[in-house]
Design an enzyme around this catalytic site. Structure first.
Site, PDB file in Angstrom:
ATOM      1  N   ARG A  31       0.836  -1.199   0.000  1.00 43.24           N
ATOM      2  CA  ARG A  31       0.000   0.000   0.000  1.00 43.24           C
ATOM      3  C   ARG A  31       0.874   1.253   0.000  1.00 43.24           C
ATOM      4  O   ARG A  31       1.896   1.312   0.691  1.00 43.24           O
ATOM      5  CB  ARG A  31      -0.901   0.051   1.231  1.00 43.24           C
ATOM      6  CG  ARG A  31      -1.864  -1.079   1.314  1.00 43.24           C
ATOM      7  CD  ARG A  31      -3.109  -0.816   0.482  1.00 43.24           C
ATOM      8  NE  ARG A  31      -3.926  -2.015   0.495  1.00 43.24           N
ATOM      9  CZ  ARG A  31      -4.364  -2.626  -0.587  1.00 43.24           C
ATOM     10  NH1 ARG A  31      -4.114  -2.122  -1.780  1.00 43.24           N
ATOM     11  NH2 ARG A  31      -5.080  -3.719  -0.495  1.00 43.24           N
ATOM     12  N   ASP A  32       0.450   2.243  -0.769  1.00 43.04           N
ATOM     13  CA  ASP A  32       1.116   3.538  -0.758  1.00 43.04           C
ATOM     14  C   ASP A  32       0.775   4.255   0.546  1.00 43.04           C
ATOM     15  O   ASP A  32      -0.383   4.224   0.975  1.00 43.04           O
ATOM     16  CB  ASP A  32       0.654   4.367  -1.966  1.00 43.04           C
ATOM     17  CG  ASP A  32       1.520   5.585  -2.215  1.00 43.04           C
ATOM     18  OD1 ASP A  32       1.556   6.484  -1.342  1.00 43.04           O
ATOM     19  OD2 ASP A  32       2.151   5.649  -3.274  1.00 43.04           O
ATOM     20  N   VAL A  98      11.141   8.271  -5.603  1.00 52.80           N
ATOM     21  CA  VAL A  98      11.993   7.157  -5.199  1.00 52.80           C
ATOM     22  C   VAL A  98      12.533   6.548  -6.487  1.00 52.80           C
ATOM     23  O   VAL A  98      11.761   6.110  -7.343  1.00 52.80           O
ATOM     24  CB  VAL A  98      11.217   6.104  -4.382  1.00 52.80           C
ATOM     25  CG1 VAL A  98      12.133   4.929  -4.025  1.00 52.80           C
ATOM     26  CG2 VAL A  98      10.636   6.722  -3.112  1.00 52.80           C
ATOM     27  N   HIS A 102       8.824   1.628  -9.932  1.00 50.60           N
ATOM     28  CA  HIS A 102       7.626   1.129  -9.271  1.00 50.60           C
ATOM     29  C   HIS A 102       6.396   1.504 -10.080  1.00 50.60           C
ATOM     30  O   HIS A 102       6.342   2.571 -10.676  1.00 50.60           O
ATOM     31  CB  HIS A 102       7.509   1.651  -7.836  1.00 50.60           C
ATOM     32  CG  HIS A 102       7.601   3.132  -7.697  1.00 50.60           C
ATOM     33  ND1 HIS A 102       8.791   3.828  -7.842  1.00 50.60           N
ATOM     34  CD2 HIS A 102       6.654   4.064  -7.423  1.00 50.60           C
ATOM     35  CE1 HIS A 102       8.560   5.126  -7.649  1.00 50.60           C
ATOM     36  NE2 HIS A 102       7.276   5.287  -7.404  1.00 50.60           N
ATOM     37  N   HIS A 104       2.424   2.254  -9.946  1.00 50.01           N
ATOM     38  CA  HIS A 104       1.298   2.618  -9.098  1.00 50.01           C
ATOM     39  C   HIS A 104       0.059   1.919  -9.651  1.00 50.01           C
ATOM     40  O   HIS A 104      -0.219   2.015 -10.851  1.00 50.01           O
ATOM     41  CB  HIS A 104       1.043   4.133  -9.139  1.00 50.01           C
ATOM     42  CG  HIS A 104       2.146   4.960  -8.585  1.00 50.01           C
ATOM     43  ND1 HIS A 104       2.108   5.485  -7.316  1.00 50.01           N
ATOM     44  CD2 HIS A 104       3.315   5.359  -9.131  1.00 50.01           C
ATOM     45  CE1 HIS A 104       3.211   6.187  -7.108  1.00 50.01           C
ATOM     46  NE2 HIS A 104       3.958   6.119  -8.194  1.00 50.01           N
TER      47      HIS A 104
END
Length: 119
Positions: A31-32, A98, A102, A104
């Site tokens: 989870r973000d 970052v 990644h 989302h």
């Protein structure tokens, strides 16, 4: 690329807690901490690449695994049928903060448009 560990590497190593929602041999999804939609998870390869371009060039099969994991997260979160978005931010101007690639995974509600909104 800097030799310094990224936040995501520390999550992968379980040095920093995160709500892990899916994991494979080569990817981890969590989870973000600052969600931008009702459902907002991040899918990262366990091997570090700076951004999606670097990953695509170096290991297209791993990029496919990241996308497969993103689809699995959408299914687990119950948003696969209603629709979801997969976003890779590449570089500071795109909002990447970052520098460990990644994806989302966003959904669970009607999502807005991209970019500046004027076209």
């Amino acid at each position: 690329m800097s030799d310094a560990e990224t936040l995501f590497e520390r999550i992968i190593a379980r040095e920093i807690p995160a709500e892990i929602v899916h994991e494979t041999e080569n990817t981890v999804a969590f989870r973000d901490i600052n969600p931008q939609a009702s459902v907002h998870a991040l899918v990262v390869p366990k091997q570090r690449y700076r951004d999606v371009g670097e990953l695509a060039e170096a290991d297209p099969a791993l990029l496919a695994e990241v996308l497969t994991a993103a689809a699995a997260v959408a299914k687990l979160d119950g948003i696969a049928d209603s629709g979801y978005r997969v976003v890779f931010n590449t570089g500071a101007d795109a909002g990447q903060t970052v520098f460990h690639v990644h994806a989302h995974v966003l959904g669970g509600e009607q999502l807005g448009f991209f970019g500046r909104g004027d076209g």
